[in-house]
Design a protein around this motif. Structure first.
Motif, short mmCIF file in Angstrom:
data_model
loop_
_atom_site.label_atom_id
_atom_site.label_comp_id
_atom_site.label_asym_id
_atom_site.label_seq_id
_atom_site.Cartn_x
_atom_site.Cartn_y
_atom_site.Cartn_z
N ILE A 78 0.92 -1.11 0.08
CA ILE A 78 0.07 0.06 0.00
C ILE A 78 0.72 1.12 -0.01
N ALA A 79 1.87 1.36 0.89
CA ALA A 79 2.56 2.65 0.98
C ALA A 79 3.53 2.78 -0.30
N ALA A 80 4.22 1.64 -0.88
CA ALA A 80 4.80 2.19 -2.14
C ALA A 80 3.98 2.45 -3.45
N SER A 81 2.80 1.85 -3.06
CA SER A 81 1.73 2.07 -4.33
C SER A 81 1.12 3.44 -4.26
N ILE A 82 1.08 3.92 -3.18
CA ILE A 82 0.28 5.11 -2.99
C ILE A 82 1.43 6.14 -3.49
N ASN A 83 2.54 5.98 -2.96
CA ASN A 83 3.68 6.92 -3.29
C ASN A 83 3.71 6.91 -4.91
N LEU A 84 3.69 5.67 -5.66
CA LEU A 84 3.65 5.59 -6.87
C LEU A 84 2.52 6.35 -7.75
N ALA A 85 1.42 6.23 -6.97
CA ALA A 85 0.12 6.89 -7.34
C ALA A 85 0.54 8.19 -7.37
N ASP A 86 1.03 9.01 -6.49
CA ASP A 86 1.49 10.30 -6.44
C ASP A 86 2.49 10.68 -7.58
N ALA A 94 -3.43 11.22 -14.01
CA ALA A 94 -4.25 10.97 -12.79
C ALA A 94 -5.02 9.84 -13.01
N ALA A 95 -5.33 9.32 -14.05
CA ALA A 95 -5.98 8.09 -14.38
C ALA A 95 -5.45 6.91 -13.91
N ALA A 96 -4.25 6.93 -13.92
CA ALA A 96 -3.27 5.81 -13.51
C ALA A 96 -3.20 5.91 -11.95
N SER A 97 -3.17 7.08 -11.56
CA SER A 97 -3.04 7.32 -9.94
C SER A 97 -4.53 6.89 -9.45
N GLU A 98 -5.45 7.28 -10.00
CA GLU A 98 -6.77 6.79 -9.52
C GLU A 98 -6.99 5.18 -9.40
N MET A 115 -4.81 1.40 7.89
CA MET A 115 -4.28 2.30 6.73
C MET A 115 -5.09 2.92 5.87
N LEU A 116 -6.59 2.45 6.17
CA LEU A 116 -7.40 3.05 5.25
C LEU A 116 -7.30 4.59 4.72
N TYR A 117 -6.93 5.40 5.83
CA TYR A 117 -7.01 6.69 5.62
C TYR A 117 -5.73 7.24 4.55
N PHE A 118 -4.76 6.32 4.46
CA PHE A 118 -3.65 6.62 3.36
C PHE A 118 -4.08 6.66 1.91
N PRO A 119 -4.72 5.47 1.38
CA PRO A 119 -5.25 5.35 0.24
C PRO A 119 -6.50 6.55 -0.11
N LEU A 120 -7.43 6.57 1.07
CA LEU A 120 -8.25 7.56 1.05
C LEU A 120 -7.96 8.81 0.70
N GLN A 121 -7.17 9.46 1.41
CA GLN A 121 -6.46 10.73 1.20
C GLN A 121 -5.91 11.00 -0.21
N HIS A 122 -5.10 10.01 -0.85
CA HIS A 122 -4.59 10.31 -1.86
C HIS A 122 -5.56 9.96 -3.18
N LEU A 123 -6.60 9.26 -2.99
CA LEU A 123 -7.71 9.15 -3.90
C LEU A 123 -8.34 10.27 -3.93
#
Length: 168
Positions: A78-86, A94-98, A115-123
């Protein structure tokens, strides 16, 4: 250690995007870490975030992809993927990020609810970038609620700042 050092050199701009607080120091730190040709998850992720903040999106994506390949837990994935999404969002995809944020949100709901707050914030930030303000507001409110339960003032402030951006 490297991740903490990099985090200390990051601040947020008016769009709530990560930017260097001291570009020269961050560049030196990233260059030093890159010269060691790291092969471990922690260093690759930290280096990827540093490169992202410096605007070197291609290299950031490469390092974060490599970290993701080494992620041995759902939390690390999750952590690496959310950084990758950023990295994708900052570079204009933004489509790949979503897509990544939604995948990690599903994973967090299933395996790592703390960890739910992390992907929610970045989504939420990604949806805002896509102009989908109503959806962004709903997602960011959910992230804020979770962060308030956690009680971390810095994370709460970031969610509140992201919500304020939707009002502008």
């Amino acid at each position: 250690m490297l991740f903490q050092e990099i985090n200390q050199l990051i601040t947020y701009d008016e769009r709530q995007r990560m930017v260097p607080s001291d570009r020269d120091r961050l560049t030196a730190l990233v260059d030093s870490a890159r010269a060691q040709d790291p092969t471990d998850y922690t260093t690759l992720r930290a280096l990827g975030v540093g490169l992202l903040v410096l605007g070197e999106y291609g290299d950031a994506i490469d390092h974060l992809d490599r970290a993701l390949d080494l992620a041995d837990t759902s939390g690390r994935r999750i952590a690496a993927s959310i950084n990758l999404a950023d990295a994708y969002r900052y570079s204009g995809d933004a489509a790949a990020s979503e897509t990544l944020c939604r995948e990690m949100l599903a994973l967090a709901r299933k395996e790592v609810p703390e960890m739910l707050y992390f992907p929610l914030q970045h989504l939420g930030k990604t949806l805002a970038d896509l102009g989908r303000r109503h959806e962004a507001r709903e997602v960011l409110h959910e992230a804020l609620t979770l962060r308030m339960t956690e009680g971390d003032p810095e994370l709460i402030a970031r969610s509140q700042a992201a919500l304020r951006l939707l009002d502008n």
